[in-house]
Scaffold this motif. Sequence first.
Motif, PDB file in Angstrom:
ATOM      1  N   TYR A  25      -0.984   9.801   1.646  1.00 13.25           N
ATOM      2  CA  TYR A  25       0.911   7.977   2.660  1.00 13.25           C
ATOM      3  C   TYR A  25       0.962   8.625   3.464  1.00 13.25           C
ATOM      4  O   TYR A  25      -0.062  10.329   4.325  1.00 13.25           O
ATOM      5  N   GLY A  26       1.017   8.075   4.473  1.00 15.18           N
ATOM      6  CA  GLY A  26       1.726   8.368   5.741  1.00 15.18           C
ATOM      7  C   GLY A  26       3.219   8.873   5.566  1.00 15.18           C
ATOM      8  O   GLY A  26       3.593   9.643   4.473  1.00 15.18           O
ATOM      9  N   SER A  27       4.106   9.267   6.933  1.00 16.88           N
ATOM     10  CA  SER A  27       4.948   9.513   6.611  1.00 16.88           C
ATOM     11  C   SER A  27       6.274   9.038   7.437  1.00 16.88           C
ATOM     12  O   SER A  27       7.453   9.197   7.430  1.00 16.88           O
ATOM     13  N   GLU A  28       5.733   7.969   7.921  1.00 22.09           N
ATOM     14  CA  GLU A  28       6.619   7.074   8.074  1.00 22.09           C
ATOM     15  C   GLU A  28       7.720   6.041   7.146  1.00 22.09           C
ATOM     16  O   GLU A  28       6.823   5.706   6.045  1.00 22.09           O
ATOM     17  N   PRO A  29       8.994   5.326   7.380  1.00 22.59           N
ATOM     18  CA  PRO A  29       9.499   4.923   6.067  1.00 22.59           C
ATOM     19  C   PRO A  29       8.825   3.616   6.522  1.00 22.59           C
ATOM     20  O   PRO A  29       8.474   3.062   7.104  1.00 22.59           O
ATOM     21  N   SER A  30       9.214   2.922   4.941  1.00 19.50           N
ATOM     22  CA  SER A  30       8.149   1.694   4.410  1.00 19.50           C
ATOM     23  C   SER A  30       9.683   0.804   4.057  1.00 19.50           C
ATOM     24  O   SER A  30       9.675   1.131   3.217  1.00 19.50           O
ATOM     25  N   THR A  31       9.038  -0.717   3.656  1.00 19.01           N
ATOM     26  CA  THR A  31       9.901  -1.549   3.095  1.00 19.01           C
ATOM     27  C   THR A  31       8.928  -2.494   2.265  1.00 19.01           C
ATOM     28  O   THR A  31       7.822  -2.947   2.939  1.00 19.01           O
ATOM     29  N   ASN A  32       8.838  -2.248   1.188  1.00 22.64           N
ATOM     30  CA  ASN A  32       8.722  -3.124  -0.057  1.00 22.64           C
ATOM     31  C   ASN A  32       6.658  -3.049   0.391  1.00 22.64           C
ATOM     32  O   ASN A  32       5.928  -3.919   0.545  1.00 22.64           O
ATOM     33  N   PRO A  33       6.461  -1.332   0.655  1.00 22.66           N
ATOM     34  CA  PRO A  33       5.179  -1.061   0.646  1.00 22.66           C
ATOM     35  C   PRO A  33       3.913  -2.120  -0.594  1.00 22.66           C
ATOM     36  O   PRO A  33       4.650  -1.637  -0.986  1.00 22.66           O
ATOM     37  N   THR A  34       2.969  -1.919  -0.037  1.00 22.33           N
ATOM     38  CA  THR A  34       2.369  -3.065  -0.872  1.00 22.33           C
ATOM     39  C   THR A  34       0.551  -2.205  -0.894  1.00 22.33           C
ATOM     40  O   THR A  34      -0.510  -2.579  -1.361  1.00 22.33           O
ATOM     41  N   GLY A  35       0.620  -1.089   0.022  1.00 20.78           N
ATOM     42  CA  GLY A  35      -0.533  -0.274  -0.085  1.00 20.78           C
ATOM     43  C   GLY A  35      -1.811  -0.485   1.063  1.00 20.78           C
ATOM     44  O   GLY A  35      -1.686  -1.719   2.098  1.00 20.78           O
ATOM     45  N   PRO A  36      -2.955  -0.434   1.048  1.00 20.89           N
ATOM     46  CA  PRO A  36      -3.488  -0.892   2.434  1.00 20.89           C
ATOM     47  C   PRO A  36      -4.658  -1.634   1.763  1.00 20.89           C
ATOM     48  O   PRO A  36      -4.235  -2.117   0.761  1.00 20.89           O
ATOM     49  N   ASN A  37      -5.074  -2.848   3.148  1.00 21.22           N
ATOM     50  CA  ASN A  37      -5.552  -4.088   3.118  1.00 21.22           C
ATOM     51  C   ASN A  37      -7.043  -3.823   2.303  1.00 21.22           C
ATOM     52  O   ASN A  37      -7.525  -4.972   1.988  1.00 21.22           O
ATOM     53  N   TYR A  38      -7.556  -2.704   1.941  1.00 17.82           N
ATOM     54  CA  TYR A  38      -8.954  -2.934   1.174  1.00 17.82           C
ATOM     55  C   TYR A  38      -8.881  -1.406   0.988  1.00 17.82           C
ATOM     56  O   TYR A  38      -8.150  -0.250   1.357  1.00 17.82           O
TER      57      TYR A  38
END
Length: 376
Positions: free
Chosen positions: A318-331
């Motif tokens: 995980y990162g610590s920054e807020p996120s919106t509708n995250p889908t995870g890393p690209n690979y």
Amino acid sequence: MAERKLNVFLCHSSGDKPAVRALYQRLRADGVDPWLDEEDLLPGQKWEQEIPKAVRAADAIVVCLSRSSTTKEGYVQKEIKLALDVAEEKPDGTIFFIPLKLEDCDIPERLKGWHAGSLEGEKGYERLRSALQLRATQLGVTVTVSHKIWRNSLGMEFILIPAGEFQMGSMDGRDNEKPVHLVRITKPFYLGTYQVTQEQWQAVMGNNPSRFKGDLNRPVETVSWHDAQRFLQRLNERDVGKAYRLPTEAEWEYAARGGSRSKGYVYSGSNDIDAVAWYKKNSNYKKHPVKGKAPNELGLYDMTGNVYEWCSDWYAKYGSEPSTNPTGPNYGDQRVLRGGTWRFDAYICVVTWHYGYYPHIRDTETGFRLAKSVIH
């Protein structure tokens, strides 16, 4: 018809609390207003006064029976006697007094005038639900379901998960659950009420890869992430325009926590894991049919335990920054699994457990549930 919830008193022995607590949660999710002492008695109230009042105010009384409770002395026998007295005041044909076997047990002689239900078997709870629906009809009220349910052509059941935000992860958990970070889910979505079953897999794919067979209402397992993708492709070809998919990890945790109705439970739907999950200590080292435990605040079953569930994301810290509708890393190397399983301890079954697994591996502990975007 007036729109209100059916008031149902749960008469039970204290030794049956875990099973009755699960029944309480399940009835609540299905639009019934059950009365349970540990939930409805307030500090300072006298239980010997409040319980008789609750019995007399009930629309129906479910008498929970087990091998221990039918022979136990104590207050439960007074509750049953009071319930019988109130039942005698009802007109003939009224569904009011419902004996319910929590397990295989003898019915006490004084209760044999009423046909007993049973929570054993696939249809036991549904028959109880039908009896309560008939009682609601007799009273001229509706049973109010608090969540929106949609069913597809195969009978798969989905619940609408409204948009919202939450703090993802746990500061009290292990390193893989940290850091806690704000996640916004801005789009409502549908999520399967329960895990994809062996019967549903077989209807779409024409086979059953599961190791634990014998009951098609068990979740399908021994399926890799790639197998789940093949199932989704086949189902989307069959149900054109429905756009089924796996949930993102953020969607999964948001729903497991109860979404905007969350009560902050450690497990999905309760702090008592036995009420909501099949895990190492109660599973007898096997998978169980879906919907066998209580649902969470949104009406979702088995988000904790039974089998792990594949999510769409690649696994990463995980990162610590807020996120919106995250889908995870690209690979990545591994895909996300969530929810814990029938063979692991409780700490792996918490809603925040964050785990990755190689997407080509087939395992008896892995299954999945479907998500579907809301299409306007």
